[in-house]
Scaffold this active site. Structure first.
Site, short mmCIF file in Angstrom:
data_model
loop_
_atom_site.label_atom_id
_atom_site.label_comp_id
_atom_site.label_asym_id
_atom_site.label_seq_id
_atom_site.Cartn_x
_atom_site.Cartn_y
_atom_site.Cartn_z
N ASP A 227 0.85 -1.19 0.00
CA ASP A 227 0.00 0.00 0.00
C ASP A 227 0.88 1.24 0.00
OD1 ASP A 227 0.87 -0.55 2.69
OD2 ASP A 227 -0.63 0.84 3.45
N GLU B 148 0.16 -1.03 5.84
CA GLU B 148 1.24 -0.45 6.65
C GLU B 148 1.08 1.04 6.83
OE1 GLU B 148 5.17 1.08 7.92
OE2 GLU B 148 4.00 1.62 6.16
#
Ligand SMILES: NCC(=O)N[C@@H](Cc1c[nH]cn1)C(=O)O
Ligand code: ZN
Ligand code: ZN
Length: 478
Positions: free
Chosen positions: A100, A165
């Site tokens: 991400d 994250e």
């Protein structure tokens, strides 16, 4: 020619193809904090799984549950676990990274579309190029290149790719705890490539990270936004209360104003003092990166200490405030200030939350406001500190010397990768942080980039590290 040299040669020959693959994945806007992008985050995870499976890795997709985001219930993006090779005579290396990215909009000040990789002189510009798509792709390209060249991978590789994250790694800890004795069983060492060199020329190995405790400070007033000409000066304004409280958190020299917050901070020892010597770090390079000399400290060591080993508090934004162009004369009804503390040895997140909440409640009480104030801790991740005196770090150092021809600096990092400690504690093995990108890459900022050199040499570095691990006795002390 040694097998590693043969690998290096093939990496050099494949440069343009590697850049094209990075272009493909930068083009997937996998922003974990934006509900409207969730399908792109999932698509990115599926892209990785498919590509690893295509070269023979055994993968397991774990869907870690649900989350509430922007008023919607969403599936958390998958954690992709995988294994490449299962030879009991080889060591097993676990690598972690995140697929991400931080949000990015052209209007934030990007010179080019953030989700289109642009080759600009020696740079590859695009969101995620350095944080963390470049390194995550680096591991895949490393293994693909070995396979293509017919070079046997000298270790078994396990991997763990997550898609949350940048949003506090929601759901990941539970997966690691549950899989510690299953999927992750047999792991000898862990390596994470998700941070940066201290400067732009010299590589480093990293053995410490700060934690992060993130807060929303909400002030609620009237049931709806009000006309300031009618109500200004006659009602308690939420924004006025919020601005007052935010200003009480930290002074303009970076000193946190929350009583007791420094009590748990480890004192600096003489031994630690020595670790700041001889590093590739200068205020002039830092100011040139920042495009203005706004550095608080006059001594470079103090700057590093405030980045690595003292807590800091940053104010990030205000939700609900009027921010569009123009002069709207509104009194916003409900506002949420967002701030976070970076935490260090030996601060405990629970204590931090307690001190922050109590302080804000006391300060709010002094205002005698009729508004309602709420402090919400949205996520907390712990700091990590490890001794670099471990064979895993020696393997990383030798690999770095092979690729870059210099001994790496030993650094700590101001940012946070909370999963590092989760791996260390639950798997009981050493974790090495082996960065690919440089200090001026602009992670989380506009015009994020990775230098072509760092990307290509970085792919060599990851491969060289695996070869060094294979030849290192991981039980030997210095
Ligand atoms: N490359 C590591 C990184 O950028 N980590 C983030 C983690 C985070 C925590 N909360 C939101 N993101 C960081 O800001 O340090
Ligand atoms: Zn990252
Ligand atoms: Zn990041």
């Amino acid at each position: 020619m040694s097998t590693v040299e043969k690998y290096f040669e093939l990496v050099d020959q494949s440069q343009q193809q590697f850049i094209e693959t990075l272009r493909e994945i930068v083009g997937i806007p996998s922003v974990s904090s934006d509900a409207s992008r969730r399908s792109d985050v999932v698509r990115m995870g599926e892209w990785l799984q498919a590509r690893w499976e295509a070269i023979g890795a055994v993968c397991k997709r774990v869907d870690p549950g649900k989350q509430m985001l922007q008023g919607q219930e969403l599936d958390l993006p998958p954690v992709i676990l995988g294994q490449y090779g299962n030879d009991p005579s080889k060591k097993t290396v676990l690598v972690y990274g995140h697929y991400d990215v931080q949000p990015a909009l052209l209007e934030d000040g990007w010179e080019t579309d953030p989700f289109t990789l642009v080759e600009k002189e020696d740079k590859l510009v695009g969101r995620g190029s350095t944080d963390d798509k470049g390194p995550v792709l680096g591991w895949l390209l490393c293994v693909e290149t070995h396979k293509q060249a017919g070079i046997e991978l000298p270790v078994n590789l396990k991997f763990c790719w997550e898609g949350m994250e940048e949003s506090g790694s929601e759901g990941l800890d539970a997966v690691i705890v549950a899989e510690a004795d299953k999927w992750f069983k047999g792991t000898d060492v862990v390596c994470i490539s998700d941070n940066y060199w201290l400067g732009t020329k010299k590589p480093c190995l990293t053995h410490g990270l700060r934690g992060v405790s993130y807060f929303h400070l909400q002030v609620e007033g009237p049931g709806a936004d009000l006309h300031s000409g009618v109500f200004g000066g006659t009602v308690h304004e939420p924004m006025v209360d919020l601005v007052h409280l935010l200003a009480k958190l930290v002074d303009n020299k970076g000193r946190i104003q929350v009583p007791g917050i420094y009590d748990q901070v480890m004192p600096v020892t003489e031994e630690e003092e020595r670790t700041y010597e001889g590093l590739e770090f200068s205020h002039s390079a830092l100011s040139s990166d920042l495009k203005r000399d706004i550095v608080i400290h006059s001594d470079e060591r103090d700057t590093l200490k405030h980045r690595w080993r003292f807590p800091t508090l940053s104010i990030h934004g205000v939700e609900g405030a009027f921010y569009s162009p123009g002069d709207k004369t509104v009194i916003p009804a409900r506002v949420r200030g967002k701030f976070s503390l970076r935490t260090v040895p030996n601060m405990e997140p629970e204590k931090v939350a307690q001190l922050v909440t109590r302080y804000l409640e006391d300060e709010f009480a002094k205002l005698n406001s009729k508004n309602k104030m709420t402090v919400i801790e949205t996520h907390a991740g712990r700091w990590w500190y490890s001794s670099p005196d471990h064979p895993n770090f020696r393997a990383g150092a030798r690999a770095t010397e092979k690729v870059y021809g210099v001994k790496p600096d030993l650094t700590r990092e101001g940012g946070s990768i909370p999963v590092t400690l989760t791996f260390e504690e639950n798997l009981g093995v050493n974790v090495l942080l082996l960065p690919m990108g440089a200090a001026d890459d602009g992670a989380h900022s506009i015009n994020e980039k990775i230098d072509k050199r760092n990307f290509i040499q970085g792919i060599k570095l990851l491969g060289a590290y695996l070869h060094e691990v294979a030849e290192t006795d991981m039980t030997a002390t210095a």
